[in-house]
Design a protein around this motif. Structure first.
Motif, PDB file in Angstrom:
ATOM      1  N   ARG A   5      22.427  16.922  53.390  1.00 12.70           N
ATOM      2  CA  ARG A   5      21.817  15.643  53.790  1.00 12.70           C
ATOM      3  C   ARG A   5      20.810  15.266  52.708  1.00 12.70           C
ATOM      4  N   PRO A   6      20.653  13.954  52.387  1.00 16.04           N
ATOM      5  CA  PRO A   6      19.711  13.559  51.319  1.00 16.04           C
ATOM      6  C   PRO A   6      18.324  14.145  51.534  1.00 16.04           C
ATOM      7  N   GLU A   7      17.879  14.196  52.792  1.00 16.07           N
ATOM      8  CA  GLU A   7      16.518  14.676  53.049  1.00 16.07           C
ATOM      9  C   GLU A   7      16.351  16.171  52.796  1.00 16.07           C
ATOM     10  N   ARG A  57      16.886  11.729  46.079  1.00 17.44           N
ATOM     11  CA  ARG A  57      17.149  11.557  47.519  1.00 17.44           C
ATOM     12  C   ARG A  57      17.577  10.131  47.839  1.00 17.44           C
ATOM     13  N   THR A  59      21.138   9.010  49.355  1.00 19.41           N
ATOM     14  CA  THR A  59      21.249   8.240  50.603  1.00 19.41           C
ATOM     15  C   THR A  59      22.213   7.067  50.400  1.00 19.41           C
ATOM     16  N   GLN A 117      25.605   8.403  50.566  1.00 18.76           N
ATOM     17  CA  GLN A 117      25.954   8.677  51.964  1.00 18.76           C
ATOM     18  C   GLN A 117      26.369   7.380  52.682  1.00 18.76           C
TER      19      GLN A 117
END
Ligand SMILES: CC(C)=CCC/C(C)=C/CC/C(C)=C/COP(=O)(O)OP(=O)(O)O
Length: 447
Positions: free
Chosen positions: A83-85, A352, A356, A359
């Motif tokens: 996940r980007p985070e 990030r 995102t 994504q």
């Protein structure tokens, strides 16, 4: 290219006898096939060696390295493996070319020969805490004696963070500024557009005078005010000042954890002092933003505060919001106050944000390039002046300390022993003169 190929082939005996493990890094698409073969052979033949590693960086750049890492991470996001985070500093570092060196990925010492004072887009992320050694000796003359000298200089440095492992577009004030600059022996057409400062030495300045640390920071605040005024008078278009790093913050937190765990008297005392200093710097930044409003208004300064906002106390967040809001129509010059900032944090944020977009299917990993990544860095607000032409560090240390890593790829570096509160007009002029005497090439070597 031919020389590099020969360098690999002709040194094979040395790599074998000395048990050197060879890695060749850089953009493989730019290498001729024969060099590619030599690199593959050397890597293959030395892959069981472990005495020491030798990375030959060819068709390499620090920004290219970061973009590759960012693309690889974005691909993982696209494949739902990440996940980007979750992207953080160690993950990003794990995708850089130097990751093959494991715990030794970041150079302790970076030596540059032949007199230039800049990094020239080499190992940017990895140089956050490297000690820098510059010598005017030309590379072919750099032998044992000079190497020993560099190592001795390295050994004499105080490595506090070892554990972390163009031309001016002047406005209507041109004539006035030109007069002022000529008076100081400076040339208008050679003025840097963006000057960055590592304002180091407030505490030492206070100690030397028997004053308290808050008094040192107070004097540091006055020095910054003066620099902001001078920069406006001299037609500089952007200033970035490093007021507190994420590492400074983490240092105080690490001590705090130790305190809770062991309730140990000494660390208790140190932690209290550190927390006191964090509070003192935060209070100074709060005041610096509020009390310099007259300077910002009088000189048409547009203010930005960058860094991890979650670390800023609400009052500083409020002062930052107000300063940014009140100056948002100013355009004469821009001032970025970097607080709770670090160069690696900046790059991770950018990575990030790009991941995102991947994504959300707005972007393909392979479309990520240098300008896209740069467009997501904190300094993007400075537009064409995003990269400092000149980076000044006071108080004698010769390193970047995790400041503007990507952006410093081609900055001219100026180091001075003067402590920040003493850095005034004369010293600023000296730094600008040094800058004006440098020959800038941006990697475009005269052949
Ligand atoms: C006027 C004003 C607001 C001043 C703020 C004072 C202040 C705390 C400045 C810190 C500047 C800084 C991040 C230096 C880096 O040295 P480092 O000690 O973080 O890194 P090092 O250990 O590698 O030397």
């Amino acid at each position: 290219m031919e020389l590099i190929e020969r360098l690999i082939r002709d040194n094979m005996d040395l790599f074998m006898s000395e048990q050197v493990r060879v890695h060749v890094t850089g953009d493989t698409s730019r290498r001729p096939a024969s060099l590619q073969d030599a690199a593959r052979e050397a890597e293959e033949m030395t892959r069981n060696h472990s005495r020491y590693h030798f990375i030959l960086a060819t068709c390499y750049s620090g920004r290219w390295d970061i973009v590759q890492a960012c693309r690889e991470l974005a691909t993982k996001v696209q494949d739902n493996q990440l996940r980007p985070e979750d992207i953080d500093e160690s993950m990003l570092a794990g995708h850089l070319a130097t990751n093959v060196l494991g715990e030794f990925a970041c150079p302790d010492l970076l030596i540059r020969t032949s007199g230039e004072l800049r990094l020239s887009n080499f190992l940017l992320w990895q140089c956050a805490y490297s000690e820098l050694y510059f010598t005017s000796t030309m590379w072919p003359d750099f032998g044992e004696d000079e190497y020993i000298k560099a190592l001795k200089a390295f050994q004499s440095r105080d490595r506090r963070n070892f554990m972390h492992g163009r031309m001016a577009d002047h406005g209507s004030d041109d004539l006035l500024q030109a007069e002022e600059l000529v008076k100081n022996g400076l040339r208008l057409e050679l003025m840097p557009q963006h000057v960055a400062f590592v304002m180091d030495g407030n505490r030492r300045w206070a100690q030397a005078r028997g004053l308290t640390t808050p008094e040192g920071h107070e004097a540091g605040g006055q020095a910054l005010r003066k620099i902001l005024e001078l920069s406006a008078a001299w037609g500089i278009r952007a200033i970035t000042a490093f007021a507190f790093s994420l590492e400074n913050f983490r240092r105080s937190q690490a001590r705090h954890t130790l305190l809770v765990a062991f309730n140990f008297f000494i660390s208790c005392f140190e932690s209290a002092c550190m927390q006191e200093e964090v509070d003192c710097v935060m209070e100074l930044i709060d005041r610096l933003l509020r009390d310099n409003m007259d300077v910002f208004m009088r000189n048409g300064v547009r203010v930005y505060v960058t860094g991890d906002p979650s670390r800023l106390p609400p009052s500083v967040q409020d002062a930052a919001r107000q300063a940014q809001e009140m100056t948002r129509n100013h355009s004469r010059y821009k001032f970025i106050l970097a607080t709770c900032y670090s160069g690696r944090w900046d790059i991770v944020q950018a990575c990030r944000e790009l991941a995102t977009k991947v994504q959300d299917n707005q972007l393909r990993p392979e479309d990520i390039d240098e300008s896209m990544l740069a467009g997501h860095l904190a300094t993007n607000v400075l537009g064409e002046f995003a990269c400092p032409d000149l980076l000044i560090r006071t108080s004698g240390e010769l390193r970047l300390s995790n400041f503007l890593l990507w952006q410093s790829a081609y900055s001219e570096l100026y180091f001075t022993d003067t402590l920040w509160p003493d850095f005034g007009e004369d010293e600023y002029i000296q730094a600008l003169k040094a800058f004006q005497s440098r020959e800038r090439r941006f990697g475009q070597r005269k052949m």
